[in-house]
Write a protein that holds these residues in place. Structure first.
Motif, PDB file in Angstrom:
ATOM      1  N   GLY A 221       0.826  -1.204   0.000  1.00 39.01           N
ATOM      2  CA  GLY A 221       0.000   0.000   0.000  1.00 39.01           C
ATOM      3  C   GLY A 221       0.862   1.256   0.000  1.00 39.01           C
ATOM      4  N   THR A 222       1.461   1.544   1.135  1.00 40.00           N
ATOM      5  CA  THR A 222       2.274   2.748   1.311  1.00 40.00           C
ATOM      6  C   THR A 222       3.356   2.883   0.243  1.00 40.00           C
ATOM      7  N   GLY A 223       3.997   1.799  -0.088  1.00 40.78           N
ATOM      8  CA  GLY A 223       5.081   1.818  -1.078  1.00 40.78           C
ATOM      9  C   GLY A 223       4.615   2.254  -2.460  1.00 40.78           C
ATOM     10  N   ILE A 224       3.313   2.151  -2.714  1.00 46.37           N
ATOM     11  CA  ILE A 224       2.762   2.557  -4.010  1.00 46.37           C
ATOM     12  C   ILE A 224       2.058   3.912  -3.924  1.00 46.37           C
ATOM     13  N   PHE A 225       1.236   4.077  -2.882  1.00 47.20           N
ATOM     14  CA  PHE A 225       0.390   5.272  -2.804  1.00 47.20           C
ATOM     15  C   PHE A 225       0.936   6.339  -1.862  1.00 47.20           C
ATOM     16  N   GLY A 226       2.003   6.033  -1.129  1.00 47.91           N
ATOM     17  CA  GLY A 226       2.484   6.947  -0.102  1.00 47.91           C
ATOM     18  C   GLY A 226       1.715   6.721   1.194  1.00 47.91           C
ATOM     19  N   ALA A 227       2.085   7.484   2.223  1.00 51.65           N
ATOM     20  CA  ALA A 227       1.467   7.311   3.543  1.00 51.65           C
ATOM     21  C   ALA A 227      -0.019   7.633   3.472  1.00 51.65           C
ATOM     22  N   ARG A 228      -0.809   6.831   4.181  1.00 55.86           N
ATOM     23  CA  ARG A 228      -2.251   7.082   4.200  1.00 55.86           C
ATOM     24  C   ARG A 228      -2.575   8.212   5.157  1.00 55.86           C
ATOM     25  N   ASN A 229      -3.530   9.042   4.766  1.00 51.51           N
ATOM     26  CA  ASN A 229      -3.941  10.148   5.623  1.00 51.51           C
ATOM     27  C   ASN A 229      -5.170   9.743   6.424  1.00 51.51           C
ATOM     28  N   TYR A 230      -4.978   9.457   7.705  1.00 50.82           N
ATOM     29  CA  TYR A 230      -6.063   8.958   8.544  1.00 50.82           C
ATOM     30  C   TYR A 230      -6.946  10.083   9.084  1.00 50.82           C
ATOM     31  N   ASN A 231      -6.629  11.320   8.710  1.00 46.12           N
ATOM     32  CA  ASN A 231      -7.434  12.447   9.216  1.00 46.12           C
ATOM     33  C   ASN A 231      -8.613  12.784   8.304  1.00 46.12           C
TER      34      ASN A 231
END
Ligand SMILES: *Cc1c(COP(=O)(O)O)cnc(C)c1O
Length: 232
Positions: A221-231
């Motif tokens: 996930g992160t490696g493709i889309f970048g860090a997820r924004n949980y806010n």
């Protein structure tokens, strides 16, 4: 880095990880874990060469499906699943990776029978024996597989695991190794609706180690889309 660059980067790392242990790079499939990324970003990943998307939440998946997010790719379900949501997945996703108990197997079989189709699934294994995590215990997998013969509309294609979160990805190696051994052991069970083809393990932080230990599918996930924004 753009999504397209990230996809190329991850694919390159998969090729190197395979080369380092003498494996055919074609033997490892990449799933883009696209939770919390909107339809546009998912389409961007597919345009960059992603062929399988994995979603965690049924509602989010259905919304993005309506927006045509997954066109040109396979869709897998990889999240915690409730029995009452099974109806939205059977016949819709190519693979349900996160079957974590017998009741789910039964519910999937029932729905697949009603639709006259065979649903492909993986059994999720709680390889770290964590109380907080779902999944079958490793010791119970053989029995589950043997009992699954009654579920004639379910095809068990392999195993999936999320090992315990650890600070150093090297610490995941023993869990990946145990999963691979279990996968090999279960392959000796010759049942009509069981074929151990897919061992789904490894995420952004540890997929290269998972590949070295025998993963045939990694979920990034992160490696493709970048860090997820949980806010949001
Ligand atoms: C989110 C998720 C992934 C990907 O996690 P990253 O660390 O962002 O690569 C993989 N598998 C499952 C089941 C997930 O929920």
């Amino acid at each position: 880095m753009s999504i397209a660059e990230n996809v190329q980067n991850v694919k390159e790392k998969i090729r190197s990880a395979c080369a380092a242990c003498g494996r055919d790079p074609e033997s490892v499939q990449l799933v883009a874990a696209s939770k919390m990324n909107d339809a546009e970003r998912v389409r961007e990943a597919i345009a960059a060469g992603i062929t399988i998307c994995g979603e965690n939440r049924v509602q989010e998946m259905r919304e993005k499906q309506e927006q045509g997010a997954y066109e040109g790719a396979q869709l897998h379900f990889i999240g915690t699943l409730q029995k009452n949501k099974v109806k939205y997945l059977v016949g819709t996703v190519q693979l349900i990776q996160s079957v974590e108990n017998r009741a789910l197997l039964e519910a999937i079989d029932k729905k697949a029978a009603a639709l006259h189709l065979q649903q492909k699934v993986l059994l999720e294994v709680n390889i770290g024996g964590e109380a907080s995590k779902s999944g079958f215990r490793p010791e119970e997998i053989r029995q589950v597989i043997r009992g699954a013969e009654q579920f004639r509309n379910v095809q068990i294609c392999g195993l999936m695991a999320i090992p315990p979160a650890v600070p150093d990805p090297e610490q995941s190696r023993p869990f990946f190794r145990q999963m691979h051994q279990l996968f090999i052991d279960m392959d000796s069970e010759k049942l009509f609706n069981v074929s151990m083809q897919t061992l789904s393990m490894g995420m952004t932080n540890d997929y290269e180690i998972a590949i070295a230990e025998g993963a045939t599918m990694v979920r990034v996930g992160t490696g493709i889309f970048g860090a997820r924004n949980y806010n949001n």
